[in-house]
Design a protein around this motif. Structure first.
Motif, short mmCIF file in Angstrom:
data_model
loop_
_atom_site.label_atom_id
_atom_site.label_comp_id
_atom_site.label_asym_id
_atom_site.label_seq_id
_atom_site.Cartn_x
_atom_site.Cartn_y
_atom_site.Cartn_z
N GLY A 13 0.81 -1.21 0.00
CA GLY A 13 0.00 0.00 0.00
C GLY A 13 0.84 1.26 0.00
O GLY A 13 0.56 2.22 -0.73
N LEU A 14 1.90 1.26 0.80
CA LEU A 14 2.79 2.44 0.85
C LEU A 14 3.50 2.65 -0.49
O LEU A 14 3.71 3.79 -0.91
N ALA A 15 3.85 1.54 -1.16
CA ALA A 15 4.47 1.65 -2.48
C ALA A 15 3.50 2.25 -3.48
O ALA A 15 3.86 3.08 -4.32
N ARG A 16 2.22 1.84 -3.39
CA ARG A 16 1.19 2.40 -4.28
C ARG A 16 1.05 3.91 -4.05
O ARG A 16 0.97 4.68 -4.99
N ILE A 17 0.98 4.29 -2.77
CA ILE A 17 0.84 5.71 -2.43
C ILE A 17 2.01 6.51 -2.99
O ILE A 17 1.83 7.56 -3.61
N ARG A 18 3.21 5.99 -2.78
CA ARG A 18 4.42 6.67 -3.28
C ARG A 18 4.35 6.87 -4.80
O ARG A 18 4.60 7.97 -5.30
N ASP A 19 3.97 5.80 -5.51
CA ASP A 19 3.96 5.87 -6.97
C ASP A 19 2.84 6.76 -7.50
O ASP A 19 2.99 7.41 -8.54
N LEU A 20 1.71 6.80 -6.80
CA LEU A 20 0.60 7.64 -7.24
C LEU A 20 0.89 9.12 -6.98
O LEU A 20 0.46 9.99 -7.73
N MET A 21 1.65 9.37 -5.92
CA MET A 21 1.98 10.77 -5.61
C MET A 21 3.13 11.30 -6.46
O MET A 21 3.28 12.51 -6.64
N ASN A 22 3.95 10.37 -6.97
CA ASN A 22 5.09 10.76 -7.81
C ASN A 22 5.12 9.90 -9.08
O ASN A 22 6.01 9.07 -9.24
N PRO A 23 4.14 10.09 -9.97
CA PRO A 23 4.08 9.23 -11.16
C PRO A 23 5.27 9.44 -12.09
O PRO A 23 5.81 10.54 -12.18
N MET A 24 5.68 8.37 -12.75
CA MET A 24 6.77 8.48 -13.72
C MET A 24 6.29 9.32 -14.90
O MET A 24 5.15 9.17 -15.35
N PRO A 25 7.14 10.21 -15.40
CA PRO A 25 6.76 11.05 -16.53
C PRO A 25 6.29 10.22 -17.72
O PRO A 25 6.88 9.18 -18.03
N SER A 26 5.23 10.64 -18.36
CA SER A 26 4.65 10.00 -19.55
C SER A 26 4.08 8.60 -19.28
O SER A 26 3.83 7.85 -20.22
N SER A 27 3.91 8.24 -18.02
CA SER A 27 3.31 6.94 -17.70
C SER A 27 1.81 7.11 -17.52
O SER A 27 1.32 8.22 -17.28
N PRO A 28 1.04 6.00 -17.62
CA PRO A 28 -0.41 6.09 -17.40
C PRO A 28 -0.78 6.67 -16.04
O PRO A 28 -1.85 7.25 -15.87
N SER A 29 0.13 6.53 -15.06
CA SER A 29 -0.15 7.03 -13.71
C SER A 29 -0.37 8.54 -13.69
O SER A 29 -1.00 9.06 -12.76
N GLU A 30 0.15 9.22 -14.70
CA GLU A 30 -0.04 10.68 -14.75
C GLU A 30 -1.51 11.05 -14.94
O GLU A 30 -1.90 12.18 -14.69
N HIS A 31 -2.32 10.10 -15.40
CA HIS A 31 -3.74 10.37 -15.63
C HIS A 31 -4.60 9.99 -14.42
O HIS A 31 -5.82 10.02 -14.50
N LEU A 32 -3.94 9.59 -13.33
CA LEU A 32 -4.66 9.21 -12.12
C LEU A 32 -4.58 10.33 -11.08
O LEU A 32 -3.51 10.90 -10.86
N LYS A 33 -5.69 10.64 -10.47
CA LYS A 33 -5.71 11.63 -9.40
C LYS A 33 -5.89 10.88 -8.08
O LYS A 33 -6.90 10.22 -7.86
N PHE A 34 -4.91 11.01 -7.21
CA PHE A 34 -4.90 10.27 -5.95
C PHE A 34 -5.61 11.09 -4.87
O PHE A 34 -5.21 12.20 -4.55
#
Length: 205
Positions: A13-34
């Motif tokens: 869960g902590l890894a998910r939080i970290r990645d959602l708060m700091n998405p990799m540039p140009s990754s799909p995560s950039e389209h997610l709002k945490f």
């Protein structure tokens, strides 16, 4: 933007939080709002991530998907709640403690027209991909997979086979369907020690 919430704040869960708060540039995560995380324990905030109640996460029209990173035993109930609330769900492997429950959850997601995705992150690592290349085209004659870890609370993680089921998935992915030929369990409570030994056979014996 696709609204998300993380349920559970263990290692995954902590890894998910970290990645959602700091998405990799140009990754799909950039389209997610945490929007925050849900936990039974009271934290307030974790590294600027806001704690929200389960009720608020289920009710919010801005949250479209839940990332479930709780202990194995609670996966099924949590998935049901979020599907009922009309949310997409990503859950850490294993999805449920029985195949019957897993099929019911997939049917429920289909009826709700929602995505239910089970993620087994180990199968995406470079080490695993290399292992898969090395065994490709070879016949398995005999092999051993040995792994260790701390003794887990069975009330939360389920029977020991579920604590190790992620590793068993390696074998099925590498060598096809397996049949259990024998299984034993040794416990030494005074030493807080437990070992499960399982023998499998491939389809071609």
């Amino acid at each position: 933007m696709f609204g998300t919430v993380v349920v559970g704040v263990g290692i995954a869960g902590l890894a998910r939080i970290r990645d959602l708060m700091n998405p990799m540039p140009s990754s799909p995560s950039e389209h997610l709002k945490f929007f925050g995380f849900v936990s039974r324990r009271s934290f307030g905030n974790i590294n600027e991530a806001k704690q929200i109640s389960l009720e608020d996460a289920l009710r919010s029209k801005e949250i479209h998907a839940a990332f479930i990173s709780t202990e194995n035993r609670s996966h099924e109930e949590t998935i049901r709640m979020f599907l009922e609330a009309g949310k997409h769900v990503l859950v850490e492997y294993p999805m449920a403690l029985s195949a019957k429950a897993a099929h019911e959850l997939w049917e429920m997601a289909e009826q709700k027209d929602k995505v239910l995705h089970v993620e087994h992150i180990e199968l995406l690592t470079e080490e695993y991909k290399q292992l898969k290349k090395e065994v490709a085209g070879k016949d398995l004659v005999k092999g051993t997979l040995h792994f260790t870890g701390s003794v887990l609370d069975e009330n939360k993680t389920g029977f020991p086979a579920f604590s190790g089921i992620a590793r068993l998935t390696w074998l099925i992915d590498l060598f096809g369907d397996l049949t259990v030929t024998s299984a034993t369990r040794e416990k030494q409570k005074d030493k807080n020690y437990s070992r499960m030994t399982v023998h499998f056979q491939t389809a071609n014996k």
